[in-house]
Design a protein around this motif. Structure first.
Motif, PDB file in Angstrom:
ATOM      1  N   GLU A  51       0.835  -1.204   0.000  1.00  0.00           N
ATOM      2  CA  GLU A  51       0.000   0.000   0.000  1.00  0.00           C
ATOM      3  C   GLU A  51       0.869   1.254   0.000  1.00  0.00           C
ATOM      4  OE1 GLU A  51      -2.488  -3.160   2.147  1.00  0.00           O
ATOM      5  OE2 GLU A  51      -0.380  -2.660   1.871  1.00  0.00           O
ATOM      6  N   ASN A  52       2.004   1.217   0.719  1.00  0.00           N
ATOM      7  CA  ASN A  52       2.954   2.338   0.697  1.00  0.00           C
ATOM      8  C   ASN A  52       3.484   2.567  -0.715  1.00  0.00           C
ATOM      9  OD1 ASN A  52       4.446   1.534   3.921  1.00  0.00           O
ATOM     10  ND2 ASN A  52       2.921   3.083   3.440  1.00  0.00           N
ATOM     11  N   MET A  53       3.879   1.472  -1.373  1.00  0.00           N
ATOM     12  CA  MET A  53       4.463   1.594  -2.711  1.00  0.00           C
ATOM     13  C   MET A  53       3.479   2.222  -3.687  1.00  0.00           C
ATOM     14  SD  MET A  53       6.440  -2.081  -2.885  1.00  0.00           S
ATOM     15  CE  MET A  53       7.071  -1.872  -4.542  1.00  0.00           C
ATOM     16  N   VAL A  54       2.242   1.710  -3.664  1.00  0.00           N
ATOM     17  CA  VAL A  54       1.220   2.256  -4.564  1.00  0.00           C
ATOM     18  C   VAL A  54       0.892   3.699  -4.167  1.00  0.00           C
ATOM     19  CG1 VAL A  54      -1.147   2.016  -5.397  1.00  0.00           C
ATOM     20  CG2 VAL A  54       0.255  -0.035  -5.039  1.00  0.00           C
ATOM     21  N   GLY A  55       0.762   3.935  -2.852  1.00  0.00           N
ATOM     22  CA  GLY A  55       0.447   5.277  -2.372  1.00  0.00           C
ATOM     23  C   GLY A  55       1.523   6.289  -2.727  1.00  0.00           C
ATOM     24  N   ILE A  56       2.796   5.893  -2.607  1.00  0.00           N
ATOM     25  CA  ILE A  56       3.916   6.770  -2.973  1.00  0.00           C
ATOM     26  C   ILE A  56       3.829   7.163  -4.448  1.00  0.00           C
ATOM     27  CG2 ILE A  56       6.430   6.750  -3.397  1.00  0.00           C
ATOM     28  CD1 ILE A  56       6.643   5.049  -0.782  1.00  0.00           C
ATOM     29  N   PHE A  57       3.512   6.180  -5.291  1.00  0.00           N
ATOM     30  CA  PHE A  57       3.429   6.453  -6.728  1.00  0.00           C
ATOM     31  C   PHE A  57       2.224   7.347  -7.037  1.00  0.00           C
ATOM     32  CE2 PHE A  57       2.587   5.559 -11.210  1.00  0.00           C
ATOM     33  CZ  PHE A  57       3.862   5.725 -11.744  1.00  0.00           C
ATOM     34  N   LEU A  58       1.055   7.046  -6.440  1.00  0.00           N
ATOM     35  CA  LEU A  58      -0.136   7.872  -6.661  1.00  0.00           C
ATOM     36  C   LEU A  58       0.085   9.301  -6.168  1.00  0.00           C
ATOM     37  CD1 LEU A  58      -3.068   5.458  -5.653  1.00  0.00           C
ATOM     38  CD2 LEU A  58      -2.310   6.045  -7.968  1.00  0.00           C
ATOM     39  N   LEU A  59       0.773   9.444  -5.033  1.00  0.00           N
ATOM     40  CA  LEU A  59       1.059  10.781  -4.507  1.00  0.00           C
ATOM     41  C   LEU A  59       1.922  11.575  -5.482  1.00  0.00           C
ATOM     42  CD1 LEU A  59       1.079  12.943  -2.299  1.00  0.00           C
ATOM     43  CD2 LEU A  59       2.987  11.723  -1.216  1.00  0.00           C
ATOM     44  N   GLU A  60       2.901  10.910  -6.093  1.00  0.00           N
ATOM     45  CA  GLU A  60       3.744  11.609  -7.060  1.00  0.00           C
ATOM     46  C   GLU A  60       2.930  12.048  -8.277  1.00  0.00           C
ATOM     47  OE1 GLU A  60       7.257  13.369  -8.458  1.00  0.00           O
ATOM     48  OE2 GLU A  60       6.706  12.602  -6.471  1.00  0.00           O
ATOM     49  N   LEU A  61       2.039  11.164  -8.770  1.00  0.00           N
ATOM     50  CA  LEU A  61       1.155  11.551  -9.874  1.00  0.00           C
ATOM     51  C   LEU A  61       0.313  12.758  -9.476  1.00  0.00           C
ATOM     52  CD1 LEU A  61      -0.174   8.076 -11.127  1.00  0.00           C
ATOM     53  CD2 LEU A  61       1.638   9.450 -12.149  1.00  0.00           C
ATOM     54  N   LYS A  62      -0.231  12.720  -8.253  1.00  0.00           N
ATOM     55  CA  LYS A  62      -1.084  13.799  -7.743  1.00  0.00           C
ATOM     56  C   LYS A  62      -0.310  15.124  -7.680  1.00  0.00           C
ATOM     57  CE  LYS A  62      -3.939  14.811  -3.602  1.00  0.00           C
ATOM     58  NZ  LYS A  62      -3.195  15.922  -2.985  1.00  0.00           N
ATOM     59  N   LYS A  63       0.893  15.087  -7.124  1.00  0.00           N
ATOM     60  CA  LYS A  63       1.689  16.302  -6.971  1.00  0.00           C
ATOM     61  C   LYS A  63       2.040  16.913  -8.332  1.00  0.00           C
ATOM     62  CE  LYS A  63       5.201  15.715  -4.136  1.00  0.00           C
ATOM     63  NZ  LYS A  63       6.245  14.934  -3.384  1.00  0.00           N
ATOM     64  N   ARG A  64       2.392  16.069  -9.284  1.00  0.00           N
ATOM     65  CA  ARG A  64       2.763  16.593 -10.610  1.00  0.00           C
ATOM     66  C   ARG A  64       1.543  17.175 -11.323  1.00  0.00           C
ATOM     67  NH1 ARG A  64       7.577  12.815 -13.195  1.00  0.00           N
ATOM     68  NH2 ARG A  64       8.706  12.457 -11.225  1.00  0.00           N
ATOM     69  N   ALA A  65       0.384  16.508 -11.172  1.00  0.00           N
ATOM     70  CA  ALA A  65      -0.839  17.025 -11.794  1.00  0.00           C
ATOM     71  C   ALA A  65      -1.263  18.341 -11.152  1.00  0.00           C
ATOM     72  CB  ALA A  65      -1.958  15.992 -11.672  1.00  0.00           C
ATOM     73  N   GLU A  66      -1.182  18.409  -9.828  1.00  0.00           N
ATOM     74  CA  GLU A  66      -1.546  19.646  -9.118  1.00  0.00           C
ATOM     75  C   GLU A  66      -0.645  20.808  -9.528  1.00  0.00           C
ATOM     76  OE1 GLU A  66      -3.372  17.831  -4.942  1.00  0.00           O
ATOM     77  OE2 GLU A  66      -1.219  18.263  -5.091  1.00  0.00           O
ATOM     78  N   LYS A  67       0.642  20.519  -9.703  1.00  0.00           N
ATOM     79  CA  LYS A  67       1.575  21.561 -10.135  1.00  0.00           C
ATOM     80  C   LYS A  67       1.192  22.080 -11.516  1.00  0.00           C
ATOM     81  CE  LYS A  67       6.500  22.519 -10.822  1.00  0.00           C
ATOM     82  NZ  LYS A  67       7.885  21.964 -10.798  1.00  0.00           N
ATOM     83  N   HIS A  68       0.821  21.164 -12.416  1.00  0.00           N
ATOM     84  CA  HIS A  68       0.443  21.560 -13.766  1.00  0.00           C
ATOM     85  C   HIS A  68      -0.849  22.386 -13.764  1.00  0.00           C
ATOM     86  CE1 HIS A  68       0.250  21.204 -18.162  1.00  0.00           C
ATOM     87  NE2 HIS A  68      -1.050  21.029 -18.003  1.00  0.00           N
TER      88      HIS A  68
END
Length: 428
Positions: free
Chosen positions: A98-115
């Motif tokens: 769950e950490n591994m998937v959550g870490i990856f989803l968080l990175e997707l979220k952060k990059r999308a929010e920045k855009h």
């Protein structure tokens, strides 16, 4: 209340993110500027140490730059339904799945929010028709995804079957009502939706059936290991333990991990690694010992990823020719083998049967015959494998197949699902 939603196609091999933001739909966002296609982010995590992680194209770049030290994870989505797989340990730090998937989803979220220049806490996330054929394991996988999404900072999440999302995208191409079979062939799963599509409007009753199978591209890659290549890495090595007369062969628990791109990395975990080290010490012949030494080089020199990339290249090659030369030339793992299409088709028989059992169940549960299907729309690289195409042609006829598959069809449908949600209609 924000009217912004992310749409996330979290795939076994690649991931994409779109959005419904301030009343407008946004297709695939450019999240990975080091990738050839910035909208397509490889689903990869690279930990050079427990406190640092790289993602996507940069994960591969850093992995190579740092002499392939640390841990590179691919296809980790495929572990979701496995209740016995809890996660891994990186230098004494426990990292749950769950950490591994959550870490990856968080990175997707952060990059999308920045855009988009806005914090977003709502998401539509694609899910396979089935993570597992076992309903308990399927439910467990979805529970893990929900937990990972919360870890990533999403407070409200809707999961939409990926083939249903693909159906929304294909709806744009039709002008009159049709019964359409959507086949989404990814890295980890093959998913099917039978749906009544019309140019405008959607009702949940239009979804006639959804089904699938937790096998696709990775399962096809694994047949090259299980039938031929794993013998180079000790899968058939024999050994005799001290004070024993019994000759043993490498246990299936080890060889099965060796066969799969998502599982082989876990041979590096302490208990398994120490066991293999003992097997090497007790090897029956020099040849048995050499094979296990090759496995240690594969693991310690971080050659797992390039080795399976070479297998993937072979699979693609056999889609265009009757034979293909597999070649891997890393020092002390020099391997050359010729594979034929006939071998590939024979070895992949079980995977092919499981995939098409999922398709046939989909038709059966809808009470629809193949002849009643007006159009078959395919997405995902595995859809291009010739024997998959042949099976589809047998059932539906070549003229019904629309095979110009592309990575963005599922995402486009997820973005549309987000727009439905924003307007008060959830897709189930």
């Amino acid at each position: 209340m924000s009217d912004s939603f992310l749409a996330i196609d979290f795939g076994t091999s690649n991931s994409l993110v779109g959005a419904f933001h301030n009343g407008k739909t946004h297709g695939a966002l450019p999240l990975d500027h080091k990738a050839a296609d910035p909208t397509l982010m490889r689903t990869l995590l690279y930990f050079p140490n427990p406190d640092l992680c790289y993602y996507g194209a940069e994960a591969i770049e850093q992995y190579i730059e740092q002499d392939m030290e640390g841990r590179l994870f691919r296809s980790f989505k495929s572990h979701l339904p496995n209740q016995s797989y809890l996660g891994t340990v990186i230098d004494n730090r426990i990292v749950t799945l769950e950490n591994m998937v959550g870490i990856f989803l968080l990175e997707l979220k952060k990059r999308a929010e920045k855009h988009l220049n806005q914090q977003i806490t709502k998401a539509v996330i694609g899910r396979p028709a089935r993570y597992s054929m076992d309903p308990v394991a399927d439910g467990f996988a979805l529970h893990r995804m929900e937990k990972a999404a919360r870890m990533a900072g999403f407070t409200d999440v809707q999961f939409v079957p990926e083939p249903l999302a693909a159906a929304f995208d294909y709806r744009k191409q039709i002008t009159k009502e049709k019964i359409v079979m959507i086949g989404d062939f990814g890295g980890g799963t093959s998913d099917f939706t039978l749906i009544r599509l019309r140019a405008e409007g959607f009702d949940n009753k239009d979804v006639l059936a959804i089904d699938g199978c937790p096998m696709a591209g990775d399962a096809l890659d694994s047949v090259f290991m299980s039938h031929r290549l794993n013998q180079y890495f000790g899968a058939k090595s024999r050994y005799r333990l001290p004070m024993s007369n019994n000759v043993l062969t490498m246990p299936p628990a080890v060889s099965q991990k060796l066969n799969h791109p998502a599982h082989i990395v876990h041979l590096k975990e302490k208990d398994t690694y120490e066991f293999i080290r003992e097997v090497k010490k007790c090897s029956l012949t020099a040849q048995d010992k050499e094979a296990i030494e090759r496995l240690f080089i594969l693991l310690e020199d971080q050659q797992i990823f390039p080795f399976f990339e070479a297998i993937e290249k072979t699979k693609r090659g056999l889609s265009a020719a009757v034979d293909f030369d597999f070649s891997f030339d890393y020092p002390e793992i020099e391997i050359s083998e010729k594979f034929t299409t006939t071998q590939f088709v024979d070895w992949a028989m079980n995977t092919r049967e499981k995939i098409f059992e999922g398709l046939d169940r989909c038709l059966e549960s809808a009470g629809v015959g193949a002849e009643q299907v007006d159009l078959v729309c395919l997405t995902g690289g595995t859809a291009k494998v010739p024997f998959i195409q042949d099976e589809l042609e047998k059932r539906f006829g070549k003229n019904k197949l629309q095979t110009q598959s592309h990575f963005h069809s599922v995402l486009s449908g997820l973005v549309e699902s987000a727009s439905f949600w924003a307007n008060g209609q959830k897709v189930t």
